[in-house]
Design a protein around this motif. Structure first.
Motif, mmCIF file in Angstrom:
data_model
loop_
_atom_site.group_PDB
_atom_site.id
_atom_site.type_symbol
_atom_site.label_atom_id
_atom_site.label_comp_id
_atom_site.label_asym_id
_atom_site.label_seq_id
_atom_site.Cartn_x
_atom_site.Cartn_y
_atom_site.Cartn_z
ATOM 1 N N ARG A 46 0.986 40.657 -70.782
ATOM 2 C CA ARG A 46 0.617 42.041 -70.495
ATOM 3 C C ARG A 46 -0.185 42.129 -69.192
ATOM 4 O O ARG A 46 -0.694 41.130 -68.701
ATOM 5 C CB ARG A 46 -0.150 42.696 -71.651
ATOM 6 N N ALA A 47 -0.273 43.361 -68.662
ATOM 7 C CA ALA A 47 -0.952 43.597 -67.382
ATOM 8 C C ALA A 47 -0.358 42.683 -66.309
ATOM 9 O O ALA A 47 -1.070 42.137 -65.471
ATOM 10 C CB ALA A 47 -2.450 43.394 -67.508
ATOM 11 N N GLN A 48 0.958 42.519 -66.360
ATOM 12 C CA GLN A 48 1.654 41.627 -65.445
ATOM 13 C C GLN A 48 2.759 42.395 -64.732
ATOM 14 O O GLN A 48 3.154 43.489 -65.128
ATOM 15 C CB GLN A 48 2.256 40.441 -66.201
ATOM 16 N N VAL A 49 3.259 41.768 -63.660
ATOM 17 C CA VAL A 49 4.381 42.300 -62.897
ATOM 18 C C VAL A 49 5.506 41.286 -62.968
ATOM 19 O O VAL A 49 5.269 40.071 -62.828
ATOM 20 C CB VAL A 49 3.976 42.563 -61.437
ATOM 21 N N CYS A 50 6.716 41.768 -63.184
ATOM 22 C CA CYS A 50 7.848 40.847 -63.297
ATOM 23 C C CYS A 50 9.082 41.507 -62.706
ATOM 24 O O CYS A 50 9.370 42.681 -62.994
ATOM 25 C CB CYS A 50 8.089 40.476 -64.763
ATOM 26 N N GLY A 51 9.797 40.773 -61.865
ATOM 27 C CA GLY A 51 11.042 41.259 -61.296
ATOM 28 C C GLY A 51 12.231 40.809 -62.128
ATOM 29 O O GLY A 51 12.216 39.736 -62.754
ATOM 30 N N TYR A 52 13.272 41.612 -62.132
ATOM 31 C CA TYR A 52 14.449 41.300 -62.936
ATOM 32 C C TYR A 52 15.251 40.178 -62.306
ATOM 33 O O TYR A 52 15.452 40.133 -61.084
ATOM 34 C CB TYR A 52 15.347 42.532 -63.091
ATOM 35 N N GLU A 53 15.707 39.289 -63.172
ATOM 36 C CA GLU A 53 16.620 38.227 -62.777
ATOM 37 C C GLU A 53 17.713 38.146 -63.829
ATOM 38 O O GLU A 53 17.447 38.300 -65.024
ATOM 39 C CB GLU A 53 15.899 36.883 -62.678
ATOM 40 N N PRO A 54 18.958 37.888 -63.421
ATOM 41 C CA PRO A 54 20.048 37.805 -64.403
ATOM 42 C C PRO A 54 19.803 36.748 -65.470
ATOM 43 O O PRO A 54 20.331 36.846 -66.578
ATOM 44 C CB PRO A 54 21.268 37.443 -63.533
ATOM 45 N N ALA A 55 18.991 35.759 -65.161
ATOM 46 C CA ALA A 55 18.738 34.683 -66.135
ATOM 47 C C ALA A 55 17.772 35.104 -67.237
ATOM 48 O O ALA A 55 17.453 34.299 -68.105
ATOM 49 C CB ALA A 55 18.183 33.456 -65.416
ATOM 50 N N MET A 56 17.279 36.344 -67.203
ATOM 51 C CA MET A 56 16.292 36.745 -68.203
ATOM 52 C C MET A 56 16.869 36.779 -69.608
ATOM 53 O O MET A 56 16.136 36.632 -70.580
ATOM 54 C CB MET A 56 15.697 38.106 -67.850
ATOM 55 N N GLN A 57 18.178 36.985 -69.707
ATOM 56 C CA GLN A 57 18.776 36.926 -71.032
ATOM 57 C C GLN A 57 18.643 35.530 -71.611
ATOM 58 O O GLN A 57 18.408 35.338 -72.809
ATOM 59 C CB GLN A 57 20.263 37.323 -70.964
ATOM 60 N N THR A 58 18.749 34.559 -70.718
ATOM 61 C CA THR A 58 18.524 33.182 -71.149
ATOM 62 C C THR A 58 17.088 32.987 -71.614
ATOM 63 O O THR A 58 16.816 32.256 -72.570
ATOM 64 C CB THR A 58 18.841 32.224 -69.986
ATOM 65 N N GLN A 59 16.157 33.670 -70.948
ATOM 66 C CA GLN A 59 14.753 33.553 -71.337
ATOM 67 C C GLN A 59 14.523 34.133 -72.724
ATOM 68 O O GLN A 59 13.717 33.613 -73.505
ATOM 69 C CB GLN A 59 13.865 34.267 -70.321
ATOM 70 N N ILE A 60 15.223 35.222 -73.030
ATOM 71 C CA ILE A 60 15.080 35.805 -74.365
ATOM 72 C C ILE A 60 15.582 34.824 -75.417
ATOM 73 O O ILE A 60 14.960 34.619 -76.466
ATOM 74 C CB ILE A 60 15.839 37.144 -74.444
ATOM 75 N N THR A 61 16.718 34.196 -75.111
ATOM 76 C CA THR A 61 17.232 33.175 -76.027
ATOM 77 C C THR A 61 16.245 32.023 -76.157
ATOM 78 O O THR A 61 16.005 31.494 -77.248
ATOM 79 C CB THR A 61 18.587 32.660 -75.519
ATOM 80 N N TRP A 62 15.671 31.650 -75.011
ATOM 81 C CA TRP A 62 14.673 30.585 -75.037
ATOM 82 C C TRP A 62 13.489 30.965 -75.914
ATOM 83 O O TRP A 62 12.954 30.126 -76.632
ATOM 84 C CB TRP A 62 14.214 30.309 -73.615
ATOM 85 N N ARG A 63 13.101 32.219 -75.885
ATOM 86 C CA ARG A 63 11.951 32.661 -76.689
ATOM 87 C C ARG A 63 12.244 32.499 -78.178
ATOM 88 O O ARG A 63 11.383 32.060 -78.940
ATOM 89 C CB ARG A 63 11.638 34.113 -76.360
ATOM 90 N N LEU A 64 13.459 32.805 -78.575
ATOM 91 C CA LEU A 64 13.825 32.622 -79.975
ATOM 92 C C LEU A 64 13.805 31.138 -80.341
ATOM 93 O O LEU A 64 13.371 30.754 -81.431
ATOM 94 C CB LEU A 64 15.211 33.217 -80.230
ATOM 95 N N GLU A 65 14.304 30.311 -79.426
ATOM 96 C CA GLU A 65 14.294 28.881 -79.684
ATOM 97 C C GLU A 65 12.861 28.355 -79.784
ATOM 98 O O GLU A 65 12.556 27.489 -80.608
ATOM 99 C CB GLU A 65 15.051 28.142 -78.576
ATOM 100 N N MET A 66 11.976 28.893 -78.946
ATOM 101 C CA MET A 66 10.592 28.452 -78.979
ATOM 102 C C MET A 66 9.914 28.836 -80.292
ATOM 103 O O MET A 66 9.052 28.102 -80.794
ATOM 104 C CB MET A 66 9.825 29.047 -77.794
ATOM 105 N N GLU A 67 10.285 29.971 -80.841
ATOM 106 C CA GLU A 67 9.698 30.355 -82.137
ATOM 107 C C GLU A 67 10.076 29.343 -83.209
ATOM 108 O O GLU A 67 9.239 28.929 -84.019
ATOM 109 C CB GLU A 67 10.172 31.751 -82.534
#
Length: 786
Positions: free
Chosen positions: A508-529
């Protein structure tokens, strides 16, 4: 097939049914079918039992037969009583899942009773009675299949216990006749289960279809009701006419504008009887091409009244697309400009913030995307979402929340350049559109990052809301467009929204630019859980500790910090895995483990070496039933003095109920545990509720300490906190002290406890024990020297 009652349907069919609502209604209907007319199969079952007892009476003891029959009657009566009680309950209570399980228990017990008959009534010496037993049991099983298949697993729950004992007896005999009967029973059993499964599908599909039909009918009724309300109460005149131009319906406002009566306007032909040919031409155009328009001073032939007005004529079509009539919207021209301005404002601007709304943003963005595709330049969209805005509304009220949104909107406008647009998308979501940048993507990416950071800096400054100083931060995601030639408005907003979500994930309170690989990051987040769940089991987690020092440099306490070393990715940042844990149910398990580890350390080290140990506790864990009991148990099991344990909470504990939070905190105080309020100053209700909380310690958030020498607002906030805590008799710990200048500032303002890299970084348990031991030896040496 039964369908839900209208009252039940209206409860959940005001809008299209969601998948979860459809599933709940389907399950409810399936259960209702189980209980519906249960007396019929139960009565048939009892009659079948009587026939079986009569067939077996010459062969078996009467007491055994009567006892079995009595057991079946008792079970049947219990099932009927359960059904009666179920039907007596209101619909809301019948929806509870427990009624399915209760029915299943009854069916299972009934199947077991019938299965018992297949054991003690079995006889190979009397083929007639054996056939009777087989016929009765198969008939009962077939009846169960037809009446219990609405829930697929209930029928097997009855059939298998009823049939398997008989099948086992037949197989055990080993004769050709028993083998023949057992083969027939197996085939019959397989057929029953197959038919039961198909019947379940048919019943479920039938229920789902009827629910869908009921939903659509309710929506049609609601739509018709809405239209009639609009027709009667709209400030515009509305008129319906058929395919020949004859007036067939109109509202009262239409009569007022035209200055005529109902019986004179009914049946009036707009194509033949109107003097103004522009009117008839507009009506004819609507009946031919679909739309017509008239604007001018209209003289009503029926009343002679002249009225400046404009009228919109639109065709009405049937299901085949054929024009069967039309509708006219008539507006008094004298109110035109005022109404146009009002409608435009309502249609394109948010009434609270007066910023453009979603509709205007989408239209503007669509036009901008087309322009950028034509000229080869880039545009920028920034998506903003306020962090924890719901807490402000819940704790301070919607009036304060609305004022915050208004003030934030003004700041947004100040940050914009000429040609830029700031829009309120919904709730606390805002979008900033920068329509025209250069065509250099790399350079504009750097520029977009800086613009987003500047916006974040401006919006995170303290807000003065009705005398309360509140710090609120946005998370900002941004994207340049177009990324592809076929990118549309939905794609651009989705990309920016995805980037904003990633900004929240980053803390939070952060800035983030869009990258096409962000869908991979979402998948990574599930794997990390999932990996975090394994880490808890496989002992990948550990505790690090950061000392807290007083103004004389002595260690007076230690804060425990959770760390995770992933076997592949190495050390995972707490900001990453704690956020993942808080969004799931893992945070309670992690913090329970942390409390146990910390109490082990307290038991290991004497109070002279380690006076106090602080443990962070999340809101989710703190509000769990049995939290205080859990703390009591872990302290007692390790034999630790509870006064050496400090539980650190955040201000968000007050959001879901201040009274409950205070009660729970008093329970901890009675136990002897110390209480600290962590990240103090970043919330919004501290000053209002601080006096209600039984606190021992406040921890000034590192975000204020880090900018003491450069931000006068942060310095003022820190001074205020120190003075307030001194008056309330609460100890203050300044977090994030990283240099001598910050330490001097805090010392001169009366702060006496500190924590940060200037003194010690977080360290492993072995390093902490070594540090504490050396400090204790040094203190002893000093006392000996004195």
């Amino acid at each position: 097939m039964p369908v839900p009652s209208p009252a039940e349907s209206r409860d959940s069919i005001g809008a299209p049914l969601s998948a979860s609502t459809q599933h709940r209604q389907l399950v409810h209907e399936q259960v209702r079918l189980l209980y519906e007319r249960l007396w019929q199969p139960v009565l048939a079952s009892v009659l079948g039992a009587c026939l079986l007892v009569a067939a077996m009476w010459p062969l078996l003891p009467a007491t055994l037969l009567i006892g079995w029959l009595a057991a079946l009657v008792v079970v049947s009566a219990g099932r009927l009583g359960l059904a009666w009680y179920y039907h007596c309950l209101p619909a809301s209570r019948r929806r509870q899942r427990r009624w399915l399980y209760r029915f299943a228990w009854g069916a299972g017990v009934a199947g077991i009773v019938w299965g018992a008959a297949g054991v003690f009534m079995f006889t190979m010496e009397h083929h007639g009675q054996l056939v009777a037993l087989t016929i009765v049991l198969t008939g009962i099983a077939a009846g169960g299949m037809t009446t219990l298949s609405s829930v697929w697993w209930v029928a097997p729950l009855f059939i298998l216990p009823a049939m398997l004992p008989l099948l086992g007896q037949l197989l055990f005999q080993g004769s050709s006749f028993s083998w023949l009967l057992s083969a027939m029973v197996v085939l019959f059993l397989g057929l029953l289960l197959t038919v039961s499964r198909r019947l379940h599908r048919i019943i479920s599909d039938n229920i789902a279809l009827r629910l869908a039909v009921t939903s659509r009918e309710a929506q049609l009724r609601e739509s018709e009701s809405r239209y009639r309300a609009i027709f009667r109460h709209t400030p515009l005149g509305m008129m319906h006419f058929d395919h020949e131009g004859r007036v067939i319906d109109f509202n009262e406002r239409c009569l007022e504008i035209l200055g005529t009566s109902r019986h004179r306007l009914q049946g009036f032909n707009l194509l033949e009887q109107v003097e103004d040919k522009r009117v008839s031409g507009a009506v004819r155009q609507a009946l031919v091409s679909g739309a017509g328009y008239y604007e001018g001073t209209y003289r009503a032939i029926l009343s002679g009244k002249q009225t400046p007005l404009r009228a919109f004529y639109n065709a009405l079509r049937n299901e085949t697309g054929e024009i069967v009539g039309g509708v006219a919207l008539i507006e008094d021209f004298t109110e035109r400009k005022r109404a146009e301005e009002t409608i435009h404002r309502q249609a394109y601007f948010d009434p609270l913030t007066e910023l453009p709304n979603r509709r205007l943003l989408i239209e503007t963005l669509a036009s901008t995307i087309r322009d950028r595709c034509d000229d080869g330049r880039l545009g920028l969209v920034m998506f903003l979402d306020l962090d924890r805005f719901k807490m402000i509304n819940d704790s301070l009220g919607h009036a304060v929340g609305d004022e915050l949104l208004r003030q934030l909107s003004k700041r947004l406008l100040i940050c914009l350049r000429d040609g830029d647009m700031a829009a309120r998308l919904s709730g606390d979501e805002f979008v900033v559109l920068v329509p025209a940048l250069s065509g250099d993507r790399m350079a504009e990416l750097v520029r977009a990052e800086q613009m987003a950071m500047d916006l974040l800096t401006s919006l995170r400054k303290v807000y003065d809301l009705e005398g309360q100083r509140i710090s609120v931060t946005p998370s900002i995601g941004y994207t340049l467009f177009p990324l592809t030639v076929d990118e549309d408005v939905g794609d651009v907003l989705r990309h920016a929204d995805t980037a904003m979500y990633q900004a929240k994930v980053k803390g939070r309170a952060q800035v983030c630019g869009y990258e096409p690989a962000m869908q991979t990051q979402i998948t990574w987040r599930l794997e990390m859980e999932q990996a975090l769940r394994r880490a808890l089991v496989e002992d990948q987690l550990c505790a690090h500790f950061q000392p807290q020092l007083d103004h004389e440099g002595r260690i007076v306490g230690v804060e425990a910090l959770m760390r995770w070393q992933h076997p592949i990715h190495g050390w995972i940042s707490p900001e990453v895995f704690i956020a993942i844990a808080e969004e799931s149910d893992l945070i309670v398990e992690l913090e329970t483990w942390m409390l146990d580890s910390c109490c082990q350390l307290l038991a290991r080290l004497p109070a002279e070496t380690l006076p106090r140990l602080s443990v962070n506790v999340s809101v989710r864990h703190f509000t769990q039933p049995g939290f205080v009991e859990g703390v009591t148990w872990v302290v007692g099991s390790h034999g630790v003095d509870p006064t050496r344990l400090t539980v650190e909470l955040t201000e968000s504990i007050m959001i879901d109920g201040l009274g409950d939070a205070v009660d729970r905190m008093h329970q901890l105080k009675r136990l002897g545990v110390n209480l600290a309020l962590d990240d103090f100053g970043t919330g919004f209700s501290s000053l209002t509720y601080l006096k209600c909380l039984p606190l021992d310690e406040l921890k000034i958030d590192r975000s204020f300490v880090s900018d003491l020498d450069s931000d006068s607002n942060d310095a003022a906030i820190v001074e205020t906190i120190l003075v307030m805590a001194q008056h309330l008799g609460i100890e203050v710990v300044a977090e994030g002290v990283e240099n001598e200048a910050q330490l001097d500032f805090l010392l001169t303002r009366g702060c006496r406890r500190f924590q940060g890299f200037h003194f010690h970084r977080p360290m492993a348990r072995e390093a902490l024990e070594s540090l504490l031991m050396s400090c204790r030896q040094a203190a002893m040496s000093n006392r000996i020297a004195d």
